[in-house]
Design a protein around this motif. Structure first.
Motif, PDB file in Angstrom:
ATOM      1  N   GLU A  81     -14.156 -13.176 -15.351  1.00 47.56           N
ATOM      2  CA  GLU A  81     -13.147 -13.551 -16.339  1.00 47.56           C
ATOM      3  C   GLU A  81     -13.018 -15.060 -16.482  1.00 47.56           C
ATOM      4  N   ASN A  82     -13.120 -15.767 -15.372  1.00 45.65           N
ATOM      5  CA  ASN A  82     -12.947 -17.225 -15.396  1.00 45.65           C
ATOM      6  C   ASN A  82     -13.947 -17.844 -14.413  1.00 45.65           C
ATOM      7  N   PRO A  83     -15.066 -18.366 -14.906  1.00 48.16           N
ATOM      8  CA  PRO A  83     -16.094 -18.914 -14.013  1.00 48.16           C
ATOM      9  C   PRO A  83     -15.631 -20.119 -13.192  1.00 48.16           C
ATOM     10  N   LYS A  84     -14.544 -20.761 -13.561  1.00 53.19           N
ATOM     11  CA  LYS A  84     -14.045 -21.918 -12.812  1.00 53.19           C
ATOM     12  C   LYS A  84     -13.440 -21.513 -11.467  1.00 53.19           C
ATOM     13  N   MET A  85     -13.202 -20.220 -11.262  1.00 55.90           N
ATOM     14  CA  MET A  85     -12.593 -19.753 -10.012  1.00 55.90           C
ATOM     15  C   MET A  85     -13.629 -19.511  -8.924  1.00 55.90           C
ATOM     16  N   GLN A  86     -14.879 -19.852  -9.176  1.00 54.67           N
ATOM     17  CA  GLN A  86     -15.947 -19.553  -8.231  1.00 54.67           C
ATOM     18  C   GLN A  86     -15.722 -20.223  -6.876  1.00 54.67           C
ATOM     19  N   SER A  87     -15.305 -21.475  -6.860  1.00 50.64           N
ATOM     20  CA  SER A  87     -15.093 -22.162  -5.581  1.00 50.64           C
ATOM     21  C   SER A  87     -13.928 -21.549  -4.807  1.00 50.64           C
ATOM     22  N   SER A  88     -12.877 -21.139  -5.506  1.00 50.72           N
ATOM     23  CA  SER A  88     -11.740 -20.498  -4.820  1.00 50.72           C
ATOM     24  C   SER A  88     -12.156 -19.169  -4.207  1.00 50.72           C
ATOM     25  N   VAL A  89     -12.975 -18.419  -4.927  1.00 47.80           N
ATOM     26  CA  VAL A  89     -13.432 -17.129  -4.407  1.00 47.80           C
ATOM     27  C   VAL A  89     -14.302 -17.333  -3.172  1.00 47.80           C
ATOM     28  N   PHE A  90     -15.168 -18.348  -3.190  1.00 45.23           N
ATOM     29  CA  PHE A  90     -16.020 -18.613  -2.032  1.00 45.23           C
ATOM     30  C   PHE A  90     -15.190 -19.006  -0.805  1.00 45.23           C
ATOM     31  N   ILE A  91     -14.118 -19.739  -1.007  1.00 45.96           N
ATOM     32  CA  ILE A  91     -13.246 -20.120   0.111  1.00 45.96           C
ATOM     33  C   ILE A  91     -12.586 -18.879   0.709  1.00 45.96           C
ATOM     34  N   ILE A  92     -12.112 -17.984  -0.150  1.00 47.67           N
ATOM     35  CA  ILE A  92     -11.453 -16.771   0.342  1.00 47.67           C
ATOM     36  C   ILE A  92     -12.455 -15.862   1.046  1.00 47.67           C
ATOM     37  N   VAL A  93     -13.667 -15.757   0.526  1.00 52.20           N
ATOM     38  CA  VAL A  93     -14.711 -14.952   1.180  1.00 52.20           C
ATOM     39  C   VAL A  93     -15.039 -15.536   2.551  1.00 52.20           C
ATOM     40  N   GLY A  94     -15.067 -16.857   2.645  1.00 53.01           N
ATOM     41  CA  GLY A  94     -15.309 -17.502   3.936  1.00 53.01           C
ATOM     42  C   GLY A  94     -14.208 -17.208   4.940  1.00 53.01           C
ATOM     43  N   MET A  95     -12.963 -17.123   4.466  1.00 49.48           N
ATOM     44  CA  MET A  95     -11.859 -16.780   5.368  1.00 49.48           C
ATOM     45  C   MET A  95     -12.008 -15.360   5.899  1.00 49.48           C
ATOM     46  N   VAL A  96     -12.446 -14.454   5.038  1.00 53.20           N
ATOM     47  CA  VAL A  96     -12.628 -13.073   5.483  1.00 53.20           C
ATOM     48  C   VAL A  96     -13.778 -12.984   6.488  1.00 53.20           C
ATOM     49  N   GLU A  97     -14.843 -13.719   6.265  1.00 54.69           N
ATOM     50  CA  GLU A  97     -15.976 -13.682   7.188  1.00 54.69           C
ATOM     51  C   GLU A  97     -15.635 -14.312   8.537  1.00 54.69           C
ATOM     52  N   SER A  98     -14.630 -15.158   8.571  1.00 57.66           N
ATOM     53  CA  SER A  98     -14.253 -15.783   9.845  1.00 57.66           C
ATOM     54  C   SER A  98     -13.680 -14.766  10.829  1.00 57.66           C
ATOM     55  N   ILE A  99     -13.231 -13.616  10.336  1.00 56.81           N
ATOM     56  CA  ILE A  99     -12.726 -12.572  11.231  1.00 56.81           C
ATOM     57  C   ILE A  99     -13.834 -12.102  12.169  1.00 56.81           C
ATOM     58  N   ALA A 100     -15.038 -11.957  11.653  1.00 60.05           N
ATOM     59  CA  ALA A 100     -16.165 -11.549  12.499  1.00 60.05           C
ATOM     60  C   ALA A 100     -16.494 -12.634  13.521  1.00 60.05           C
ATOM     61  N   ILE A 101     -16.349 -13.886  13.130  1.00 59.03           N
ATOM     62  CA  ILE A 101     -16.593 -14.986  14.074  1.00 59.03           C
ATOM     63  C   ILE A 101     -15.562 -14.961  15.193  1.00 59.03           C
ATOM     64  N   TYR A 102     -14.310 -14.655  14.863  1.00 59.51           N
ATOM     65  CA  TYR A 102     -13.284 -14.522  15.902  1.00 59.51           C
ATOM     66  C   TYR A 102     -13.636 -13.388  16.857  1.00 59.51           C
ATOM     67  N   GLY A 103     -14.219 -12.310  16.336  1.00 57.93           N
ATOM     68  CA  GLY A 103     -14.648 -11.205  17.194  1.00 57.93           C
ATOM     69  C   GLY A 103     -15.744 -11.622  18.159  1.00 57.93           C
ATOM     70  N   ILE A 104     -16.684 -12.427  17.677  1.00 55.31           N
ATOM     71  CA  ILE A 104     -17.752 -12.924  18.556  1.00 55.31           C
ATOM     72  C   ILE A 104     -17.163 -13.821  19.640  1.00 55.31           C
ATOM     73  N   VAL A 105     -16.223 -14.674  19.260  1.00 51.65           N
ATOM     74  CA  VAL A 105     -15.585 -15.562  20.241  1.00 51.65           C
ATOM     75  C   VAL A 105     -14.851 -14.746  21.294  1.00 51.65           C
ATOM     76  N   MET A 106     -14.114 -13.719  20.878  1.00 49.73           N
ATOM     77  CA  MET A 106     -13.401 -12.880  21.838  1.00 49.73           C
ATOM     78  C   MET A 106     -14.383 -12.128  22.740  1.00 49.73           C
ATOM     79  N   MET A 107     -15.514 -11.722  22.192  1.00 51.66           N
ATOM     80  CA  MET A 107     -16.525 -11.051  23.006  1.00 51.66           C
ATOM     81  C   MET A 107     -17.023 -11.976  24.112  1.00 51.66           C
ATOM     82  N   PHE A 108     -17.314 -13.228  23.759  1.00 56.34           N
ATOM     83  CA  PHE A 108     -17.781 -14.165  24.779  1.00 56.34           C
ATOM     84  C   PHE A 108     -16.692 -14.515  25.784  1.00 56.34           C
TER      85      PHE A 108
END
Length: 113
Positions: A81-108
């Motif tokens: 709908e709005n191609p200018k929101m691409q950078s905001s979407v990438f930031i939010i996707v990165g926040m969601v992916e950080s959950i898996a990184i927290y899991g790896i940290v807790m595993m170690f």
């Protein structure tokens, strides 16, 4: 829709049953051919560490996968709908992916103790 919820609940119960079975099978001191004493207790503690580390990372990755599915679908709709929101979407996707990184940290952290 109801069938999907039932299927999800059954798969979750199957995973939970497998984790409980693995915990009982690997943590039971009777499963090891060792004499009673400190070695059996250390092995049992080690088995619980590996089980806890696996659960920590597995659940974090599962949560990140579900979250990324929802966020990715909504993000693609927002970008279409709005191609200018691409950078905001990438930031939010990165926040969601950080959950898996927290899991790896807790595993170690769990395995390092």
């Amino acid at each position: 829709m109801m069938q999907l919820k039932v299927r999800g609940a059954l798969s979750l119960l199957t995973i939970l049953a497998a984790v409980v079975f693995a915990g009982i099978a690997f943590a039971s001191p009777a499963a090891y051919a060792q004499e009673a004493g400190g070695a059996a207790a250390a092995t049992s503690s080690s088995a619980f560490k590996f089980l806890a580390a696996g659960i920590a990372f597995g659940l974090a990755a599962l949560g990140a996968g579900f979250g990324l599915g929802f966020v990715g679908a909504a993000g693609l709709a927002a970008i279409s709908e709005n191609p200018k929101m691409q950078s905001s979407v990438f930031i939010i996707v990165g926040m969601v992916e950080s959950i898996a990184i927290y899991g790896i940290v807790m595993m170690f952290i769990i395995l390092g103790q």
